[in-house]
Write a protein that holds these residues in place. Structure first.
Motif, PDB file in Angstrom:
ATOM      1  N   SER A   1      33.956  40.427  41.675  1.00 48.85           N
ATOM      2  CA  SER A   1      35.015  41.301  41.169  1.00 48.85           C
ATOM      3  C   SER A   1      36.361  40.566  41.105  1.00 48.85           C
ATOM      4  CB  SER A   1      35.142  42.553  42.053  1.00 48.85           C
ATOM      5  OG  SER A   1      35.369  42.180  43.390  1.00 48.85           O
ATOM      6  N   ASP A   2      36.355  39.278  41.434  1.00 47.50           N
ATOM      7  CA  ASP A   2      37.570  38.466  41.351  1.00 47.50           C
ATOM      8  C   ASP A   2      37.780  38.035  39.903  1.00 47.50           C
ATOM      9  OD1 ASP A   2      39.696  36.620  42.663  1.00 47.50           O
ATOM     10  OD2 ASP A   2      38.470  35.243  41.473  1.00 47.50           O
TER      11      ASP A   2
ATOM     12  N   ASN B   1      29.114  35.676  45.558  1.00 46.39           N
ATOM     13  CA  ASN B   1      30.204  36.510  46.041  1.00 46.39           C
ATOM     14  C   ASN B   1      31.386  36.504  45.077  1.00 46.39           C
ATOM     15  OD1 ASN B   1      28.832  37.128  48.460  1.00 46.39           O
ATOM     16  ND2 ASN B   1      29.470  35.160  49.330  1.00 46.39           N
ATOM     17  N   ARG B   2      32.329  37.361  45.321  1.00 46.39           N
ATOM     18  CA  ARG B   2      33.597  37.414  44.600  1.00 46.39           C
ATOM     19  C   ARG B   2      33.417  37.713  43.109  1.00 46.39           C
ATOM     20  NH1 ARG B   2      36.168  32.597  44.508  1.00 46.39           N
ATOM     21  NH2 ARG B   2      38.216  33.533  44.332  1.00 46.39           N
TER      22      ARG B   2
ATOM     23  N   PRO C   1      37.475  45.548  43.742  1.00 53.41           N
ATOM     24  CA  PRO C   1      36.372  45.261  44.672  1.00 53.41           C
ATOM     25  C   PRO C   1      35.883  46.460  45.476  1.00 53.41           C
ATOM     26  CG  PRO C   1      38.454  44.403  45.527  1.00 53.41           C
ATOM     27  CD  PRO C   1      38.734  44.872  44.134  1.00 53.41           C
TER      28      PRO C   1
ATOM     29  N   THR D   1      37.033  34.393  39.090  1.00 52.26           N
ATOM     30  CA  THR D   1      35.601  34.093  39.089  1.00 52.26           C
ATOM     31  C   THR D   1      34.950  34.592  37.799  1.00 52.26           C
ATOM     32  OG1 THR D   1      35.551  34.303  41.497  1.00 52.26           O
ATOM     33  CG2 THR D   1      33.427  34.409  40.354  1.00 52.26           C
TER      34      THR D   1
END
Length: 282
Positions: free
Chosen positions: A5-6, A2-3, A33, A9
């Motif tokens: 598009s952070d 997950n994440r 996101p 990350t």
């Protein structure tokens, strides 16, 4: 994972694998996101639909396509990203990453081998430098593809999806409309990427036609006429066609008169049918 598009990350994953962005490959990874889920949903991905993705990057769009589609084939030219994708796509068993150049791979064989009995769509965030060559290859090779949904430079999107016969239209407009029905889906700001490009982007969808939109005698001749007409777009047709096709101006004048076209017209003022008529009469 997950994440994806952070931004934190992304930096953590890329640092872990010692990855640095390549300007030569036009690498800009999405960090907005909302873009990829929307893009995947509008691409036609779904049950019993196979998806070809070109340039998956770290897999932000890929993960969204995997959630919707039965099978995803991601073609990535940069071998440095293969271990990154192995990590970010580890939750999915319906994806296959191929380390190849999309301009060299046998796409017809790929589709036959990987997507038997499935509808096939293409969905990709294309590097700006290779947008037109990739799109034209997908369209020209008569591949069994239903639709092509791609993110491209906003200006390129407007040109491809312009109405033929308007000032925004060009040779690529004619080519795209010859093979498909194009439309702009939505715009994407430059700030949606890392690193941020200098221009905004747009997502377009090309619904591929079963047969070309106009019935021409010789498609190669048709596109020679289109290329010649737009090669000197500020000049009138007699001048641009004479120069581009290597024909005497008097012959071009007669040709245009036979097609009921004014000798004062420029390429951007012609319709698809006009290009067809000129090509068919040569």
């Amino acid at each position: 994972m997950n994440r994806l598009s952070d931004i934190g990350t992304i930096k953590e994953i890329l640092s872990k694998h010692g990855f640095s962005f390549s300007k030569g490959l036009g690498q800009n990874f999405l960090i907005n996101p909302s873009v990829c889920p929307r893009m995947a949903e509008m691409s036609g991905a779904g049950e019993n639909v196979g998806v070809i993705e070109i340039g998956p990057g770290i897999g932000v769009l890929t993960t969204e396509l995997c959630k919707l589609s039965s099978k995803v084939i991601a073609i990535e030219i940069d071998k440095r990203l293969i271990p990154v994708l192995d990590e970010t796509l580890s939750d999915f068993d319906n994806v296959k990453v191929i380390n190849e150049d999309v301009m060299k791979i046998d796409l017809k064989k790929l589709i036959e081998d990987e997507f038997q009995g499935m509808q096939v769509v293409v969905c990709a965030n294309l590097p700006y430098y290779i947008t037109s060559p990739v799109i034209m290859r997908l369209l020209e090779e008569s591949l069994p593809i239903e639709a092509i949904t791609v993110m491209v430079q906003k200006e390129a999107a407007q040109r491809m999806c312009a109405e033929i016969g308007t000032r925004q239209s060009g040779a690529v407009t004619v080519a795209v409309n010859f093979y498909s029905k194009p439309k702009v889906l939505f715009n994407v700001s430059a700030g949606s990427f890392i690193p941020a490009p200098k221009v905004d982007s747009a997502v377009i969808r090309l619904d591929v036609l079963k047969t070309p939109s106009v019935d021409v005698k010789d498609s190669k001749k048709f596109f020679r006429v289109v290329k010649a007409a737009f090669s000197q777009r500020r000049k009138t047709l007699p001048n641009s066609l004479s120069s581009g096709l290597g024909l005497p101006k008097s012959e071009v004048n007669n040709l245009l008169t036979e097609c009921n076209l004014s000798l004062n017209l420029r390429a951007e003022q012609l319709k698809l049918e006009d290009f067809k008529n000129i090509a068919d009469k040569i």
